[in-house]
Design an enzyme around this catalytic site. Structure first.
Site, PDB file in Angstrom:
ATOM      1  N   THR A 259       0.824  -1.201   0.000  1.00 13.16           N
ATOM      2  CA  THR A 259       0.000   0.000   0.000  1.00 13.16           C
ATOM      3  C   THR A 259       0.861   1.255   0.000  1.00 13.16           C
ATOM      4  OG1 THR A 259      -1.548   1.299   1.360  1.00 13.16           O
ATOM      5  CG2 THR A 259      -0.115  -0.229   2.511  1.00 13.16           C
ATOM      6  N   ASP A 260       0.321   2.334  -0.546  1.00  9.80           N
ATOM      7  CA  ASP A 260       1.034   3.613  -0.498  1.00  9.80           C
ATOM      8  C   ASP A 260       1.157   4.153   0.929  1.00  9.80           C
ATOM      9  OD1 ASP A 260      -1.633   4.273  -0.124  1.00  9.80           O
ATOM     10  OD2 ASP A 260      -1.699   5.819  -1.674  1.00  9.80           O
ATOM     11  N   GLU A 261       0.352   3.611   1.841  1.00 14.08           N
ATOM     12  CA  GLU A 261       0.381   4.113   3.215  1.00 14.08           C
ATOM     13  C   GLU A 261       1.713   3.844   3.922  1.00 14.08           C
ATOM     14  OE1 GLU A 261      -3.004   3.837   5.766  1.00 14.08           O
ATOM     15  OE2 GLU A 261      -4.326   3.305   4.097  1.00 14.08           O
TER      16      GLU A 261
ATOM     17  N   TYR B 170      -1.663  -0.236  11.104  1.00 11.67           N
ATOM     18  CA  TYR B 170      -1.894  -0.978   9.855  1.00 11.67           C
ATOM     19  C   TYR B 170      -0.740  -0.781   8.886  1.00 11.67           C
ATOM     20  CZ  TYR B 170      -3.219  -1.353   4.968  1.00 11.67           C
ATOM     21  OH  TYR B 170      -3.209  -1.610   3.627  1.00 11.67           O
TER      22      TYR B 170
ATOM     23  N   LYS C 235       2.225  -3.383   7.292  1.00 11.22           N
ATOM     24  CA  LYS C 235       2.499  -3.587   5.865  1.00 11.22           C
ATOM     25  C   LYS C 235       3.951  -3.231   5.533  1.00 11.22           C
ATOM     26  CE  LYS C 235       0.019  -4.694   3.029  1.00 11.22           C
ATOM     27  NZ  LYS C 235      -0.282  -6.061   2.502  1.00 11.22           N
TER      28      LYS C 235
END
Length: 321
Positions: free
Chosen positions: A124-126, A150, A154
């Protein structure tokens, strides 16, 4: 026929990817999913009629359950399996680390033990953290700066993947995608919650000032990108996948309300989320120039399709998860 193991294939993105692959490619697909609250059992039932598809109920973070799926040699593993809802991770992070880190580690061992030839880690870009309004978009060279449990889980999984590339020279690839939307997404996510609350005339909670920015990509474009990486991606590389569709949260809500002809008075400002990232923006130049992928679905088109799907579910009395 090549063998493909898809983890988390009963979830939103995973199920869309399986449908895409069954429609476009000749793969024997094994889907392993733990069937948590986010799984859509009704949606994936139609796959059972396909002779080159099979479903295994199992949790990849539990070695004995994963082992049930490792009864054959796979050309590739596509790891969609993940706990992904930020609010849930803030309330309790344990399951995020079980699924996102331990589960990924078990898959890496499967590749190390030659039960699969390679692995694509769906990230994810997060993991990159937050940008301000005027900073250039994230590239594959951007440092990892996760700001919530979260995204930290990741990022931890991504670093594990990188370590197995460096230590064992395994053919592993990481993709990092911006915010997905489209039909069949679980109603706890932002866009489905806005649509379903608006349809019911219920208040739509909006964190903070509503000016947080996300780069939106239709799930079908994400699935195509993963297929490009599967067929053309270079082992050891990272590929960013973006939609080039940045929108503030308030603008997304207003667009949905306008289409549904609902009053903006439904918007209810609430206290901001802890560790709420201000802006995500993805530079997908690398996957575009090296693999030839680009998004096709414009947000204005995709959001109407998505709204209509949830409207149809409401008329049928169906599950919008």
């Amino acid at each position: 026929m090549k063998q493909l193991l898809v983890t988390g294939g009963a979830g939103f993105i995973g199920s869309n990817f399986i449908e895409y692959m069954l429609d476009h490619q000749s793969y024997q697909i094994t889907n392993i999913d733990a069937f948590t609250y986010a799984a859509n059992e009704e949606y994936i039932k139609k796959f059972n009629e396909v002779p080159h598809y099979r479903l295994i109920k199992g949790d990849i973070s539990k070695e004995d359950e994963l082992e049930r799926a490792l009864d054959r040699q796979y050309d590739a593993i596509i790891n969609f399996a993940a706990e992904s809802h930020v609010d849930r991770s803030i309330n309790r992070a344990d399951q995020f680390y079980e699924s996102n880190i331990k589960g990924t580690l078990n898959l890496l061992y499967a590749v190390l033990e030659k039960k699969a030839n390679r692995l694509i880690q769906i990230s994810t870009d997060e993991v990159y953290g937050s940008l301000d309004k005027f900073t250039a978009p994230f590239t594959e060279k951007s440092p990892l700066k996760p700001n919530n449990p979260y995204s930290a889980s990741k990022a931890g999984a991504d670093l594990l993947v990188r370590s197995f590339v460096q230590t064992y020279k395994l053919p592993l690839i990481i993709t990092r995608c911006s915010n997905n939307y489209g039909p069949q997404q679980n109603k706890e996510k932002f866009i489905p919650k806005v649509i379903t609350n608006a349809m019911k005339g219920e208040p739509i909670p909006l964190y903070g000032d509503g000016m947080n920015i996300r780069d939106w990509i239709h799930v079908s474009d994400h699935c195509r990108a993963v297929h490009f990486v599967l067929e053309r991606g270079v082992p050891g590389e990272v590929y960013n996948i973006g939609g080039h569709e940045e929108r503030t949260n308030i603008d997304v809500i207003k667009a949905i309300l306008k289409y549904l002809r609902k009053d903006e008075a439904l918007i209810e400002y609430v206290d901001d989320r802890k560790g709420h990232d201000r802006r995500y923006s993805i530079d997908f130049t690398k996957i575009n120039t090296e693999l030839g992928w680009e998004p096709k679905v414009q947000f204005e088109e995709g959001i109407i399709e998505t709204i209509k799907w949830y409207q149809n579910q409401g008329q049928l009395g169906g599950n919008d998860g």
